[in-house]
Design a protein around this motif. Sequence first.
Motif, PDB file in Angstrom:
ATOM      1  N   SER A 131      -5.390 -94.082-107.477  1.00 57.23           N
ATOM      2  CA  SER A 131      -4.853 -95.078-108.235  1.00 57.23           C
ATOM      3  C   SER A 131      -3.493 -95.116-107.629  1.00 57.23           C
ATOM      4  N   GLU A 133      -0.751 -95.065-109.591  1.00 60.71           N
ATOM      5  CA  GLU A 133      -0.319 -94.115-110.475  1.00 60.71           C
ATOM      6  C   GLU A 133      -0.214 -92.662-110.088  1.00 60.71           C
ATOM      7  N   GLU A 134      -1.578 -92.482-109.583  1.00 63.40           N
ATOM      8  CA  GLU A 134      -1.783 -91.050-108.992  1.00 63.40           C
ATOM      9  C   GLU A 134      -1.019 -91.040-107.860  1.00 63.40           C
ATOM     10  N   GLU A 136       1.723 -92.390-106.903  1.00 59.20           N
ATOM     11  CA  GLU A 136       3.256 -92.055-107.203  1.00 59.20           C
ATOM     12  C   GLU A 136       3.529 -90.921-107.814  1.00 59.20           C
ATOM     13  N   TRP A 137       2.645 -90.319-108.712  1.00 64.98           N
ATOM     14  CA  TRP A 137       2.854 -88.896-109.266  1.00 64.98           C
ATOM     15  C   TRP A 137       2.770 -88.008-108.228  1.00 64.98           C
ATOM     16  N   LYS A 168       8.681 -90.468-117.132  1.00 71.53           N
ATOM     17  CA  LYS A 168       7.405 -90.426-116.243  1.00 71.53           C
ATOM     18  C   LYS A 168       6.896 -89.098-116.207  1.00 71.53           C
ATOM     19  N   HIS A 172       3.449 -87.729-118.153  1.00 77.61           N
ATOM     20  CA  HIS A 172       2.441 -87.221-117.205  1.00 77.61           C
ATOM     21  C   HIS A 172       2.084 -85.870-117.661  1.00 77.61           C
TER      22      HIS A 172
END
Length: 177
Positions: A131, A133-134, A136-137, A168, A172
């Motif tokens: 994703s 988000e993944e 980005e992390w 963030k 997380h």
Amino acid sequence: MTEAATWLLVDDDEAFLQVLQRALGRQGIRAAIARTSDQARQSLAGQRFDHCVLDLNLAGESGLQLLPDLLARQPDLEILVLTGYGSIATAVEAMRRGAVNYLCKPVTVNQLIAGFDSLAASPELRAEPPSVEEMEWEHIQRVLSEHDGNVSATARALNMHRRTLQRKLQKHSLWRN
């Protein structure tokens, strides 16, 4: 990876192509090379390939534009996008256009092989790309590591407010625990 695997290497860097082709040969993998989009298309017209390593930047042309064309010619071709200029946006776009993996240079031959082998070992990876988000992390973690855990320096490098980055990171870590 089977001994009979045939790869197409598409990159405009002649030295890189030659080194990679020889290294793959030592692993029992036959590899053809293409330096341009047109050469890649011609190669697919004349031969079937199992895997393709596609550079994102082909002497000013975009590998992302070539990717769907290659898949249209050989729908079962597994394409791994390789770039020296990685970003979340291009990784997401590459996966959206049909790439099975996305790696940043420099890479070793073993990392390239693992980039395809991990898909064979885990078929669910093919159906579910990471994703946003993944990704980005992972990017945040990579930049944080490059700055030895310094949140302020990382925020500056990401062009992000320090408090936003802290939220963030905290969100997380709470989500993971």
